[in-house]
Motif scaffolding. Structure first.
Motif, PDB file in Angstrom:
ATOM      1  N   ARG A   1      16.055  82.856  48.558  1.00 16.45           N
ATOM      2  CA  ARG A   1      16.510  84.152  49.062  1.00 16.45           C
ATOM      3  C   ARG A   1      17.347  84.874  48.010  1.00 16.45           C
ATOM      4  N   THR A   2      18.222  84.139  47.336  1.00 18.07           N
ATOM      5  CA  THR A   2      19.076  84.723  46.305  1.00 18.07           C
ATOM      6  C   THR A   2      18.235  85.284  45.157  1.00 18.07           C
ATOM      7  N   ARG A   3      17.245  84.517  44.732  1.00 18.00           N
ATOM      8  CA  ARG A   3      16.362  84.978  43.646  1.00 18.00           C
ATOM      9  C   ARG A   3      15.535  86.183  44.092  1.00 18.00           C
ATOM     10  N   LEU A   4      15.058  86.151  45.318  1.00 16.00           N
ATOM     11  CA  LEU A   4      14.264  87.253  45.856  1.00 16.00           C
ATOM     12  C   LEU A   4      15.107  88.527  45.954  1.00 16.00           C
ATOM     13  N   ASP A   5      16.349  88.400  46.422  1.00 19.45           N
ATOM     14  CA  ASP A   5      17.222  89.568  46.529  1.00 19.45           C
ATOM     15  C   ASP A   5      17.516  90.175  45.171  1.00 19.45           C
ATOM     16  N   ALA A   6      17.609  89.354  44.133  1.00 16.99           N
ATOM     17  CA  ALA A   6      17.806  89.874  42.777  1.00 16.99           C
ATOM     18  C   ALA A   6      16.594  90.703  42.345  1.00 16.99           C
ATOM     19  N   VAL A   7      15.401  90.255  42.691  1.00 11.65           N
ATOM     20  CA  VAL A   7      14.181  91.004  42.379  1.00 11.65           C
ATOM     21  C   VAL A   7      14.164  92.326  43.142  1.00 11.65           C
ATOM     22  N   ILE A   8      14.556  92.286  44.404  1.00 10.69           N
ATOM     23  CA  ILE A   8      14.577  93.505  45.221  1.00 10.69           C
ATOM     24  C   ILE A   8      15.543  94.530  44.616  1.00 10.69           C
ATOM     25  N   LEU A   9      16.708  94.080  44.188  1.00  7.74           N
ATOM     26  CA  LEU A   9      17.665  94.991  43.544  1.00  7.74           C
ATOM     27  C   LEU A   9      17.081  95.601  42.269  1.00  7.74           C
ATOM     28  N   GLN A  10      16.485  94.762  41.445  1.00  9.14           N
ATOM     29  CA  GLN A  10      15.870  95.243  40.197  1.00  9.14           C
ATOM     30  C   GLN A  10      14.764  96.251  40.505  1.00  9.14           C
ATOM     31  N   PHE A  11      13.931  95.936  41.477  1.00  8.72           N
ATOM     32  CA  PHE A  11      12.830  96.812  41.892  1.00  8.72           C
ATOM     33  C   PHE A  11      13.369  98.162  42.367  1.00  8.72           C
TER      34      PHE A  11
ATOM     35  N   LYS B   1       2.291  83.394  46.402  1.00 11.65           N
ATOM     36  CA  LYS B   1       1.562  84.473  47.071  1.00 11.65           C
ATOM     37  C   LYS B   1       1.185  83.970  48.468  1.00 11.65           C
ATOM     38  N   PRO B   2       2.113  84.108  49.417  1.00 11.89           N
ATOM     39  CA  PRO B   2       1.876  83.571  50.769  1.00 11.89           C
ATOM     40  C   PRO B   2       0.672  84.228  51.444  1.00 11.89           C
ATOM     41  N   THR B   3       0.028  83.459  52.295  1.00 12.92           N
ATOM     42  CA  THR B   3      -1.127  83.966  53.044  1.00 12.92           C
ATOM     43  C   THR B   3      -0.842  84.017  54.546  1.00 12.92           C
ATOM     44  N   SER B   4       0.333  83.545  54.942  1.00 14.05           N
ATOM     45  CA  SER B   4       0.702  83.514  56.355  1.00 14.05           C
ATOM     46  C   SER B   4       2.161  83.929  56.501  1.00 14.05           C
ATOM     47  N   LEU B   5       2.480  84.607  57.596  1.00 10.26           N
ATOM     48  CA  LEU B   5       3.857  85.032  57.858  1.00 10.26           C
ATOM     49  C   LEU B   5       4.766  83.875  58.260  1.00 10.26           C
ATOM     50  N   ARG B   6       4.197  82.692  58.412  1.00 13.51           N
ATOM     51  CA  ARG B   6       4.980  81.498  58.758  1.00 13.51           C
ATOM     52  C   ARG B   6       4.941  80.440  57.645  1.00 13.51           C
ATOM     53  N   GLU B   7       4.361  80.792  56.512  1.00 11.08           N
ATOM     54  CA  GLU B   7       4.246  79.834  55.412  1.00 11.08           C
ATOM     55  C   GLU B   7       5.633  79.409  54.932  1.00 11.08           C
ATOM     56  N   PRO B   8       5.865  78.118  54.809  1.00 13.27           N
ATOM     57  CA  PRO B   8       7.183  77.656  54.345  1.00 13.27           C
ATOM     58  C   PRO B   8       7.448  78.078  52.899  1.00 13.27           C
TER      59      PRO B   8
ATOM     60  N   HIS C   1      10.819  83.362  57.727  1.00 12.82           N
ATOM     61  CA  HIS C   1       9.911  84.489  57.939  1.00 12.82           C
ATOM     62  C   HIS C   1      10.348  85.696  57.111  1.00 12.82           C
ATOM     63  N   LEU C   2      11.642  85.973  57.085  1.00 12.29           N
ATOM     64  CA  LEU C   2      12.140  87.079  56.262  1.00 12.29           C
ATOM     65  C   LEU C   2      11.785  86.869  54.790  1.00 12.29           C
ATOM     66  N   ALA C   3      11.960  85.661  54.310  1.00  8.30           N
ATOM     67  CA  ALA C   3      11.652  85.366  52.909  1.00  8.30           C
ATOM     68  C   ALA C   3      10.154  85.513  52.635  1.00  8.30           C
ATOM     69  N   VAL C   4       9.321  85.010  53.537  1.00  7.57           N
ATOM     70  CA  VAL C   4       7.875  85.091  53.306  1.00  7.57           C
ATOM     71  C   VAL C   4       7.387  86.535  53.416  1.00  7.57           C
ATOM     72  N   ALA C   5       7.886  87.283  54.402  1.00 10.11           N
ATOM     73  CA  ALA C   5       7.457  88.679  54.556  1.00 10.11           C
ATOM     74  C   ALA C   5       7.894  89.512  53.359  1.00 10.11           C
ATOM     75  N   ASP C   6       9.125  89.313  52.902  1.00 13.03           N
ATOM     76  CA  ASP C   6       9.590  90.042  51.724  1.00 13.03           C
ATOM     77  C   ASP C   6       8.736  89.686  50.505  1.00 13.03           C
ATOM     78  N   THR C   7       8.379  88.425  50.372  1.00 16.18           N
ATOM     79  CA  THR C   7       7.547  87.997  49.248  1.00 16.18           C
ATOM     80  C   THR C   7       6.176  88.660  49.317  1.00 16.18           C
ATOM     81  N   ILE C   8       5.580  88.676  50.500  1.00 16.28           N
ATOM     82  CA  ILE C   8       4.266  89.318  50.674  1.00 16.28           C
ATOM     83  C   ILE C   8       4.342  90.784  50.275  1.00 16.28           C
ATOM     84  N   TRP C   9       5.360  91.492  50.773  1.00 17.93           N
ATOM     85  CA  TRP C   9       5.473  92.917  50.447  1.00 17.93           C
ATOM     86  C   TRP C   9       5.741  93.137  48.965  1.00 17.93           C
TER      87      TRP C   9
END
Length: 169
Positions: free
Chosen positions: A90-100, A71-78, A41-49
């Protein structure tokens, strides 16, 4: 907050990595059921935002960084089929968050972001306030995840943001 986010996610995933797949996926009565689903859920919500933030014309660097993400459409999407894949995601997403976070300026924070929520309803909100929500949401669910880990016999250790604030003495 981006540094704290990455630090805590690393701690959570290292701790969760001590559990078997059955233990990770065991329904423990949390809002999302299992530890695995909470982390997902954390990964999908972060991706949505992040996908929403990437729509803002002034945040072009984020738009480019998010091109390889779904581009998830649900907060429970795998977001992944296995814990190892979720950890990599998660590691790749966190790198994007840092860059952002590093590209943000006070002017960006004062902007308005226009987007549709998961129900399709149009929204228009302040970027700075939305970023506060973004990071607070992560902290909220990581608190649940650390409790689930503790219940499973795994201690995550210190989780306080205070730990990352340099002592100026």
């Amino acid at each position: 907050m981006a540094d704290y986010n990455r630090w805590m996610n690393t701690k959570l995933y290292e701790a969760a990595g001590q559990l078997s797949d059955a233990q990770l996926r065991q329904d423990r009565g949390a809002f999302f059921g299992s530890l695995y689903e909470t982390l997902n859920h954390l990964a999908v919500a972060d991706t949505i935002w992040l996908q929403r933030f990437a729509q803002h014309p002034a945040l072009g660097g984020l738009q480019e960084a998010m091109q390889g993400f779904p581009k998830p459409t649900s907060l429970r999407e795998p977001m992944a089929a296995s814990f190892a894949e979720l950890w990599d995601y998660r590691t790749r997403l966190d790198a994007v968050i840092l860059q952002f976070a590093q590209q943000l300026t006070p002017a960006h924070l004062a902007e308005t972001l226009r987007y549709a929520n998961t129900s399709g309803k149009p929204q228009a909100r302040n970027v700075g306030a939305l970023l506060q929500h973004f990071f607070n949401h992560q902290t909220h669910h990581r608190g649940q995840a650390s409790t689930l880990l503790f219940q499973a016999g795994v201690d995550v250790g210190v989780t306080d943001l205070f730990t990352l604030i340099p002592n100026e003495v």
